[in-house]
Write a protein that holds these residues in place. Structure first.
Motif, PDB file in Angstrom:
ATOM      1  N   ILE A 202     -22.420 -28.459 -33.244  1.00 55.15           N
ATOM      2  CA  ILE A 202     -21.129 -27.691 -32.422  1.00 55.15           C
ATOM      3  C   ILE A 202     -20.893 -28.028 -31.263  1.00 55.15           C
ATOM      4  CG2 ILE A 202     -22.867 -26.052 -30.607  1.00 55.15           C
ATOM      5  CD1 ILE A 202     -25.350 -24.963 -33.077  1.00 55.15           C
ATOM      6  N   GLY A 203     -21.387 -29.320 -30.852  1.00 57.33           N
ATOM      7  CA  GLY A 203     -20.435 -30.173 -29.397  1.00 57.33           C
ATOM      8  C   GLY A 203     -19.413 -30.836 -29.994  1.00 57.33           C
ATOM      9  N   VAL A 204     -19.015 -31.174 -31.366  1.00 57.55           N
ATOM     10  CA  VAL A 204     -18.032 -31.795 -31.628  1.00 57.55           C
ATOM     11  C   VAL A 204     -16.952 -30.428 -31.652  1.00 57.55           C
ATOM     12  CG1 VAL A 204     -16.422 -32.282 -33.797  1.00 57.55           C
ATOM     13  CG2 VAL A 204     -18.481 -33.718 -32.827  1.00 57.55           C
ATOM     14  N   GLY A 205     -17.528 -29.332 -32.361  1.00 56.99           N
ATOM     15  CA  GLY A 205     -16.675 -27.955 -32.242  1.00 56.99           C
ATOM     16  C   GLY A 205     -16.182 -27.870 -31.027  1.00 56.99           C
ATOM     17  N   PHE A 206     -17.190 -27.194 -29.996  1.00 54.34           N
ATOM     18  CA  PHE A 206     -16.704 -26.849 -28.785  1.00 54.34           C
ATOM     19  C   PHE A 206     -15.544 -27.786 -27.201  1.00 54.34           C
ATOM     20  CE2 PHE A 206     -18.536 -26.814 -24.263  1.00 54.34           C
ATOM     21  CZ  PHE A 206     -17.311 -25.182 -23.529  1.00 54.34           C
ATOM     22  N   LEU A 207     -15.738 -28.699 -28.530  1.00 55.33           N
ATOM     23  CA  LEU A 207     -14.963 -30.364 -27.486  1.00 55.33           C
ATOM     24  C   LEU A 207     -13.813 -30.078 -27.920  1.00 55.33           C
ATOM     25  CD1 LEU A 207     -17.773 -32.385 -26.270  1.00 55.33           C
ATOM     26  CD2 LEU A 207     -17.185 -31.090 -24.741  1.00 55.33           C
ATOM     27  N   LEU A 208     -13.629 -29.553 -29.235  1.00 54.50           N
ATOM     28  CA  LEU A 208     -11.922 -30.267 -29.649  1.00 54.50           C
ATOM     29  C   LEU A 208     -11.364 -29.203 -29.183  1.00 54.50           C
ATOM     30  CD1 LEU A 208     -10.372 -31.111 -32.418  1.00 54.50           C
ATOM     31  CD2 LEU A 208     -11.437 -29.021 -33.594  1.00 54.50           C
ATOM     32  N   PRO A 209     -11.341 -27.576 -29.180  1.00 53.46           N
ATOM     33  CA  PRO A 209     -10.518 -27.239 -28.500  1.00 53.46           C
ATOM     34  C   PRO A 209     -10.248 -27.964 -27.012  1.00 53.46           C
ATOM     35  CG  PRO A 209     -11.762 -25.374 -29.289  1.00 53.46           C
ATOM     36  CD  PRO A 209     -12.371 -26.762 -29.571  1.00 53.46           C
ATOM     37  N   SER A 210     -10.928 -28.074 -25.886  1.00 53.13           N
ATOM     38  CA  SER A 210     -10.504 -28.180 -24.717  1.00 53.13           C
ATOM     39  C   SER A 210     -10.171 -30.265 -25.196  1.00 53.13           C
ATOM     40  CB  SER A 210     -12.181 -28.538 -24.329  1.00 53.13           C
ATOM     41  OG  SER A 210     -13.212 -27.342 -24.005  1.00 53.13           O
ATOM     42  N   PHE A 211     -10.270 -30.721 -25.430  1.00 48.08           N
ATOM     43  CA  PHE A 211      -9.724 -31.859 -26.101  1.00 48.08           C
ATOM     44  C   PHE A 211      -8.090 -31.449 -26.324  1.00 48.08           C
ATOM     45  CE2 PHE A 211      -8.054 -35.552 -28.758  1.00 48.08           C
ATOM     46  CZ  PHE A 211      -8.327 -36.786 -27.532  1.00 48.08           C
ATOM     47  N   ILE A 212      -7.992 -30.457 -27.353  1.00 54.39           N
ATOM     48  CA  ILE A 212      -6.431 -30.154 -27.591  1.00 54.39           C
ATOM     49  C   ILE A 212      -5.585 -29.003 -26.592  1.00 54.39           C
ATOM     50  CG2 ILE A 212      -5.078 -28.892 -29.085  1.00 54.39           C
ATOM     51  CD1 ILE A 212      -6.728 -28.569 -31.357  1.00 54.39           C
ATOM     52  N   LYS A 213      -6.643 -29.057 -25.689  1.00 51.35           N
ATOM     53  CA  LYS A 213      -5.846 -28.349 -24.111  1.00 51.35           C
ATOM     54  C   LYS A 213      -5.260 -29.382 -23.451  1.00 51.35           C
ATOM     55  CE  LYS A 213      -7.493 -23.857 -24.976  1.00 51.35           C
ATOM     56  NZ  LYS A 213      -8.718 -23.260 -24.558  1.00 51.35           N
TER      57      LYS A 213
END
Length: 409
Positions: A202-213
């Protein structure tokens, strides 16, 4: 010419031939998986090409790597709004249901195949889970008519039941090594693995979009590289800190796929293609491991296990687990029972006993392979007919079982 050049050419020919074999098998109404595995067997030691490959440890590594991307892609394409109402029954099926199926197969193996209790438990654990690759493939289509609650239930179950099967296989291997070992310590271990895996995923999936942005990768091909890293990181980090990596990979994809960001569609399409490549590589590798000349010796045991699995173990586990959930009537339960496809996961798990040096593990591997083939041939192509006969088709466009059933892998 450099031998490496020949190797690249052989790999390319094998990959293209595998896809062709899968497409041809689909045209004849057979699951694409049959074509993939068949080419692997033809190319293997017993086939005309005579490629000798018996490295089960390497095959296991390849299988695990491929499953990471298959589960991550499956999570990306899972609509949380669709599966949210049926989270509870899906989780019961993916845990208690797997244990019930494993228990029934274990007893059947002891009674029918003269296995020892530990060998029976090992066979039951290996074959108990439904396969995410097969189910995700058959339920991805355009304009079909399967009830959406059943679609969500089957997809979520198949994406989340591998951890329980892997845990049971691990327990069985411990019992093989130390038959006097107590089972009590395994319960806290399982809860920790699931909890840690869920948190990491859940943590990795939550942070992935923010990291890309934040990295301004919205329209860049680097976002695809980041998605590969996220899938591998979710599995690897979870495994290193004591969690279940497969659950983490699936939940990472599920979380990332249900957040709104510019690159989501691009990443989803890319990961879908990567998941198909993973399936081709995985089935081809597993096909190379199989010696067709050994399969006739397990036809009797394989048919017996298949019959118990399809007609007893799976239906009983479904009806017991879904009994508290009144939304699913007996027709829905029968369809879910028939949709319990087996695929690559049981074959990959069957390599674990061989790598561990368990007595009789080659026989278990051959039986599992035979069961997967028969299950795919009987259940995959008939899902549409069963859905129609049971009246579990929905009013809204959902899953095209007629076309998807022919491409199950």
């Amino acid at each position: 010419m450099n031998p490496v050049d020949y190797a690249f050419l052989i790999v390319a020919v094998l990959l293209l031939s595998t896809v062709l074999a899968g497409s041809l098998s689909s045209r004849f109404g057979l699951p694409a998986m049959i074509g993939f595995l068949a080419l692997g067997m033809i190319a293997g030691s017993d086939g005309p090409f005579g490629i000798v490959f018996s490295d089960y440890a390497l095959a296991q590594t390849i299988g695990v790597a491929c499953l990471i991307f298959i589960l991550f892609s499956g999570g990306l394409d899972t609509d949380w709004k669709l599966v949210r109402p049926i989270v509870a029954p899906a989780l019961v099926l993916s845990t208690v249901g797997v244990m019930i199926s494993a228990g029934i197969i274990s007893v059947a193996a002891v009674l029918l195949l003269d296995f020892t209790p530990v060998q029976g438990f090992l066979l039951g654990a290996v074959i108990a889970s439904t396969d995410a690759a097969a189910v995700f493939s058959i339920l991805r289509g355009q304009g079909g008519a399967l009830r959406k609650d059943l679609t969500g239930l089957i997809e979520l179950e198949s994406g989340s039941n591998d951890p329980m099967a892997i845990f049971l296989v691990g327990v069985a291997l411990v019992l093989v090594a130390t038959p006097q070992a107590s089972l009590l310590p395994f319960a806290p271990s399982f809860l920790m693995q699931m909890g840690v895996g869920a948190v990491v995923g859940i943590g990795v999936g939550f942070l992935l979009p923010s990291f890309i942005k934040r990295m301004r990768l919205r329209g860049s091909g680097l976002s695809l590289v980041v998605s590969i890293g996220a899938a591998l990181f979710s599995y690897g980090f979870a495994a290193v800190v004591g969690g279940n990596g497969f659950l983490a990979a699936y939940l990472a994809g599920l979380m990332a796929g249900n957040r709104d960001y510019t690159a989501r569609r691009t990443i989803s399409l890319f990961q879908d293609g990567l998941a198909w490549l993973a399936q081709v590589v995985m089935f081809l590798t597993l096909g190379l491991l199989v010696y067709p000349t050994q399969l006739p010796s397990v036809v009797g045991p394989g048919l017996a296990v298949t019959a118990v699995l399809m007609l007893v173990a799976r239906p009983l586990s479904v009806f017991i687990c879904l009994a508290p959930f009144r939304v699913f009537d007996w027709r829905a339960k029968l369809f879910v029972s028939w949709a319990g496809l087996r695929g690559a996961v049981p074959i990959v798990l069957a390599t674990f006993p061989i790598v561990a040096g368990v007595p009789g593990s080659q026989t278990i591997f051959n039986i599992v392979f035979f069961v997967v083939i028969v299950s795919s041939l009987l259940q995959g192509p008939t899902l549409a007919w069963v859905a129609k006969k049971l009246g579990v088709q929905g009013d809204e466009p959902g899953v095209n079982l007629q076309s998807a059933a022919r491409s199950v892998s």
